[in-house]
Enzyme design. Structure first.
Site, PDB file in Angstrom:
ATOM      1  N   ASP A  30       0.823  -1.216   0.000  1.00 11.94           N
ATOM      2  CA  ASP A  30       0.000   0.000   0.000  1.00 11.94           C
ATOM      3  C   ASP A  30       0.857   1.266   0.000  1.00 11.94           C
ATOM      4  OD1 ASP A  30       0.823   0.140   2.736  1.00 11.94           O
ATOM      5  OD2 ASP A  30      -0.791  -1.261   3.239  1.00 11.94           O
ATOM      6  N   ASP A  99       0.778   6.059 -13.365  1.00 16.63           N
ATOM      7  CA  ASP A  99       0.454   5.236 -14.525  1.00 16.63           C
ATOM      8  C   ASP A  99      -0.843   5.783 -15.120  1.00 16.63           C
ATOM      9  OD1 ASP A  99       0.485   2.941 -16.269  1.00 16.63           O
ATOM     10  OD2 ASP A  99       1.524   1.860 -14.680  1.00 16.63           O
ATOM     11  N   ASP A 200       0.200   3.828 -20.419  1.00 12.49           N
ATOM     12  CA  ASP A 200      -0.038   2.425 -20.728  1.00 12.49           C
ATOM     13  C   ASP A 200      -0.466   2.250 -22.198  1.00 12.49           C
ATOM     14  OD1 ASP A 200      -0.390  -0.244 -19.367  1.00 12.49           O
ATOM     15  OD2 ASP A 200      -2.404  -0.041 -20.212  1.00 12.49           O
ATOM     16  N   GLU A 242       4.392   3.823 -23.282  1.00 10.06           N
ATOM     17  CA  GLU A 242       4.631   2.397 -23.524  1.00 10.06           C
ATOM     18  C   GLU A 242       4.157   2.070 -24.939  1.00 10.06           C
ATOM     19  OE1 GLU A 242       3.497  -1.908 -21.506  1.00 10.06           O
ATOM     20  OE2 GLU A 242       1.944  -0.419 -21.850  1.00 10.06           O
ATOM     21  N   HIS A 316       6.781  -4.968 -14.525  1.00 12.69           N
ATOM     22  CA  HIS A 316       5.803  -5.899 -13.952  1.00 12.69           C
ATOM     23  C   HIS A 316       5.271  -6.857 -15.016  1.00 12.69           C
ATOM     24  CE1 HIS A 316       3.621  -2.787 -15.914  1.00 12.69           C
ATOM     25  NE2 HIS A 316       2.494  -3.452 -15.787  1.00 12.69           N
ATOM     26  N   ASP A 317       5.632  -6.638 -16.285  1.00  7.54           N
ATOM     27  CA  ASP A 317       5.175  -7.504 -17.374  1.00  7.54           C
ATOM     28  C   ASP A 317       6.255  -8.470 -17.856  1.00  7.54           C
ATOM     29  OD1 ASP A 317       2.683  -6.272 -17.489  1.00  7.54           O
ATOM     30  OD2 ASP A 317       3.357  -4.755 -18.910  1.00  7.54           O
TER      31      ASP A 317
END
Ligand code: NOJ
Length: 541
Positions: A30, A99, A200, A242, A316-317
């Site tokens: 968090d 993001d 994104d 991205e 994270h991908d």
């Protein structure tokens, strides 16, 4: 002299909030958890943190499905916590990048809830609706998570487009009212004092579904220019797009400053060097170093004068780089440092994904029950149906699943790696007792301390920011070597990508600036024998 933009000498640290640090024992990382670790990010020396989404979301895709752009998800905290985090970051000289997920919303976003009610609803056109064809979807467009990109909606008997999960309906960027809502929302966050946006899948917003055009649609750059004008254009923020579909022909369009779009692009060509060309990322083949070098060199040159690169191995991908192209067993430390050297020596803004700086590794998945990510779970079932062998599917997942990057951050050798006092939403890698922040901080030779040096070097040495890039020995299959040149100075970056010793030769001598092995202060370059995963940065003298 024109002052360089601040983000050119910055290093970005990506936080996946769900897995970073849990402050209240509910097993989910968090905002207060991030707050409590700012000392650590200061110690590392990063300038920017990019937060993966923390907005309200039903979590079909871990927050990349947003149901309220103005609200913080209660599992991450409150808007007050967010403001406090931004303020405290400011006090530490760290900027927070949000993001921006505006190719799609969640299907639980009030716009979509309205849009699906009737064909004449005022929000209908915020999304993309088409009639079916011959009892099936309108056309053959596929979702990135498997299956058709069209989902039938009972209420009105039409299909809506979703390039990702069916709970992520695509927004219709041709709708001006919708675009204005996005500008308003971006300005809300800008006014809150954020440092910029990571956008994104932004190269997809100009899609033309009827022609099956996904990336780089005809109005994409027009939208980005409008966005720039209406929101961040005059604000000295950092914006990064991205772009999975960028190539060098269109890549510089995004970040050429004269075009007033974005500051830099985040493209993936270098990450294709271990997959069968033209196939999916799951179709594995061993790393081809020549291909990797070529991809980097191409982009270094393409954006040299007009535009700016992002430099990254991880997100994270993506799976963990030390497991992917390093050696996560006996040479974990050496290879992690070597990979860091190759990347941070180039021109662009480096990104570090949480845990990369301590050499976190892929997770040893034993079966599909160990995975939770929608992309992997769908892939597993799709390939099962198509007759692939269980072992082959698991091999692909072990190598490439996004869950590799989403395990708990390893803070110490205590319970759950110090990530939570409760039960983690996902899991910690079993190697946390050996690989963790506490140990890394104590050991002056750790990967962490090496990253710290690389980050400091970027602050001190303009050659790393401005120097030209020249790839050396492009055909060599084991050594990645290149030269940076600026203001009469030449820096050689020399890396052995493998465990076997490798040879390299160049005329003259080098004054060693950084290495992952003990070195004499000056090394002869005529006949270098590189040890396993050895990396040297030296100035030609
Ligand atoms: C790219 C993000 O990085 C990824 O995590 C997400 O699943 C898709 N875009 C859809 O938002």
């Amino acid at each position: 002299m024109v002052k360089e933009k601040w983000w050119k000498s910055s290093v970005v640290y990506q936080i996946y909030p769900r897995s970073f640090c849990d402050s209240n024992g509910d097993g989910i990382g968090d905002l207060n958890g991030i707050h409590s670790k700012l000392w650590y990010l200061r110690e590392l020396g990063v300038d920017v943190i990019w937060l993966s989404p923390v907005y309200a979301s039903p979590n079909a895709d871990n927050g990349y499905d947003i149901s309220d752009y103005y609200g913080i998800s209660p599992e991450y905290g409150s808007m007050e916590d967010m403001k406090a985090l931004i303020l405290e970051c400011k006090n530490c000289g760290i900027r927070v990048i949000m993001d921006l997920v505006v190719n799609h919303t969640s299907d639980e976003h009030p716009w979509f809830v309205e849009a699906k009610k009737s064909r004449d609803n005022p929000y209908r056109d915020y999304y993309i609706w088409r009639k079916g064809q011959a009892g099936g979807p309108p056309n053959g467009l596929k979702s990135g998570f498997g299956g058709s990109a069209w989902e039938y909606s009972e209420e009105t008997g039409e299909y809506y487009l979703h390039f990702y999960h069916k709970k992520q309906p695509d927004l219709n960027w041709e709708n001006e009212a919708m675009r204005k809502e996005i500008w308003k929302m971006m300005n809300f966050w800008i006014d809150m004092g954020i440092g910029g946006f990571r956008m994104d899948v932004i190269d997809v917003i100009g899609k033309i579904p009827d022609q099956e055009i996904k990336e780089n649609g005809p109005r994409l750059h027009q939208y980005l220019q409008e966005m720039n004008r209406e929101t961040f254009g005059d604000k000295n923020l950092m914006t990064v797009g991205e772009c999975w579909g960028a190539d060098i022909e269109n890549g510089s369009l995004f970040s050429d400053p004269d075009r007033r779009e974005l500051d830099m692009i985040f493209q993936f060509e270098q990450m294709l060097a271990d997959q069968v060309p033209g196939k999916q990322k799951w179709d594995l083949r061993p790393l081809e170093l020549r291909r990797l070098k070529q991809a980097f060199a191409k982009w270094q040159q393409a954006l040299d004068e007009k535009g700016w690169n992002s430099l990254f191995w991880n997100s994270h991908d993506l799976p963990r780089i030390v497991s992917r192209w390093g050696n996560d067993r006996e040479y974990r430390v050496q290879s992690a440092k070597m990979l860091a050297t190759v990347l941070h020596g180039m021109k662009g803004t480096p990104y570090i994904y949480q845990g990369e700086e301590i050499g976190m590794t892929n997770y040893p998945f034993s079966g599909i029950e160990d995975l939770v990510d929608v992309e992997s779970v769908n892939l597993y079932h799709e390939r099962k149906r198509a007759g692939y062998r269980e072992e082959d599917i698991m091999k692909s997942l072990r190598a490439k699943a996004r869950d590799n990057a989403r395990t708990s951050m390893q803070w110490n050798g205590g319970r759950e790696g110090g990530f939570t006092e409760g039960t983690p939403w996902y899991r910690v890698n079993p190697n946390y007792r050996e690989i963790n922040v506490e140990r890394a901080l104590e050991d002056p030779d750790s990967i962490f301390h090496y990253y710290k040096k690389l980050i400091r070097l970027r602050k001190e040495e303009p050659i790393l920011i401005q120097g030209s890039f020249l790839l050396l020995c492009p055909e060599d299959e084991t050594v990645f070597a290149y030269m940076r040149e600026w203001n009469g100075k030449q820096w050689l970056i020399l890396c052995n990508f493998y465990e076997n010793p490798a040879g390299f030769s160049y005329s003259g001598k080098g004054r060693v600036i950084l290495s992952n092995y003990e070195q004499d202060p000056v090394v002869g370059l005529e006949q270098v024998k590189l040890r396993p995963y050895e990396a040297i940065v030296c100035e030609i003298i």
